[in-house]
Scaffold this motif. Sequence first.
Motif, PDB file in Angstrom:
ATOM      1  N   VAL A 127       0.844  -1.204   0.000  1.00  0.00           N
ATOM      2  CA  VAL A 127       0.000   0.000   0.000  1.00  0.00           C
ATOM      3  C   VAL A 127       0.876   1.249   0.000  1.00  0.00           C
ATOM      4  N   THR A 128       1.949   1.227   0.777  1.00  0.00           N
ATOM      5  CA  THR A 128       2.860   2.369   0.820  1.00  0.00           C
ATOM      6  C   THR A 128       3.536   2.595  -0.534  1.00  0.00           C
ATOM      7  N   ALA A 129       3.980   1.532  -1.169  1.00  0.00           N
ATOM      8  CA  ALA A 129       4.608   1.656  -2.484  1.00  0.00           C
ATOM      9  C   ALA A 129       3.614   2.162  -3.526  1.00  0.00           C
ATOM     10  N   LEU A 130       2.397   1.672  -3.473  1.00  0.00           N
ATOM     11  CA  LEU A 130       1.359   2.138  -4.399  1.00  0.00           C
ATOM     12  C   LEU A 130       1.075   3.624  -4.182  1.00  0.00           C
ATOM     13  N   GLY A 131       0.955   4.030  -2.915  1.00  0.00           N
ATOM     14  CA  GLY A 131       0.714   5.442  -2.615  1.00  0.00           C
ATOM     15  C   GLY A 131       1.832   6.336  -3.082  1.00  0.00           C
ATOM     16  N   PHE A 132       3.073   5.887  -2.908  1.00  0.00           N
ATOM     17  CA  PHE A 132       4.206   6.686  -3.379  1.00  0.00           C
ATOM     18  C   PHE A 132       4.208   6.781  -4.897  1.00  0.00           C
ATOM     19  N   SER A 133       3.877   5.683  -5.561  1.00  0.00           N
ATOM     20  CA  SER A 133       3.838   5.698  -7.031  1.00  0.00           C
ATOM     21  C   SER A 133       2.762   6.644  -7.546  1.00  0.00           C
ATOM     22  N   ILE A 134       1.597   6.596  -6.921  1.00  0.00           N
ATOM     23  CA  ILE A 134       0.509   7.500  -7.342  1.00  0.00           C
ATOM     24  C   ILE A 134       0.885   8.950  -7.061  1.00  0.00           C
ATOM     25  N   ALA A 135       1.512   9.200  -5.912  1.00  0.00           N
ATOM     26  CA  ALA A 135       1.929  10.569  -5.598  1.00  0.00           C
ATOM     27  C   ALA A 135       2.990  11.059  -6.582  1.00  0.00           C
ATOM     28  N   ALA A 136       3.905  10.195  -6.979  1.00  0.00           N
ATOM     29  CA  ALA A 136       4.926  10.586  -7.953  1.00  0.00           C
ATOM     30  C   ALA A 136       4.295  10.874  -9.310  1.00  0.00           C
TER      31      ALA A 136
END
Length: 129
Positions: free
Chosen positions: A87-96
């Motif tokens: 979930v953290t990796a997905l959130g960072f990817s979406i934020a990027a």
Amino acid sequence: MKVEALLFGGVALFFAAAAALYGAWSGEPAGTAVLIVAFGMAAVVSFFCAVQYRRRGRRPQDRTDAEVADAAGPLEFFPPHSPWPLVTALGFSIAALGVVYGLWLFLIGAGVLARGVLGMVFQYATRQD
């Protein structure tokens, strides 16, 4: 941890001296700011290691008379299964991607990222040691 604290303290002092000399001689603010940030990061690591040394004392790795068995046993709890890193990796990817495509996508990514980080932090908050 005493050796590590001294090592990173020396690194912090080096960056502090380099920042002072670089700032005085070059007058360039970007490089000086980078050196000051490097000093701060090394100082934080040194402070952490010094505090851990004062709290826990000497480790078996710090003693010359220690045996291998002194360091044996469980070191820490490591969770076997957790969805929060994904979930953290997905959130960072979406934020990027939001940085590229727009504020609305960045805000969605920041929300997912915050949920992932909070999930990792509080996943085992009620766990008894």
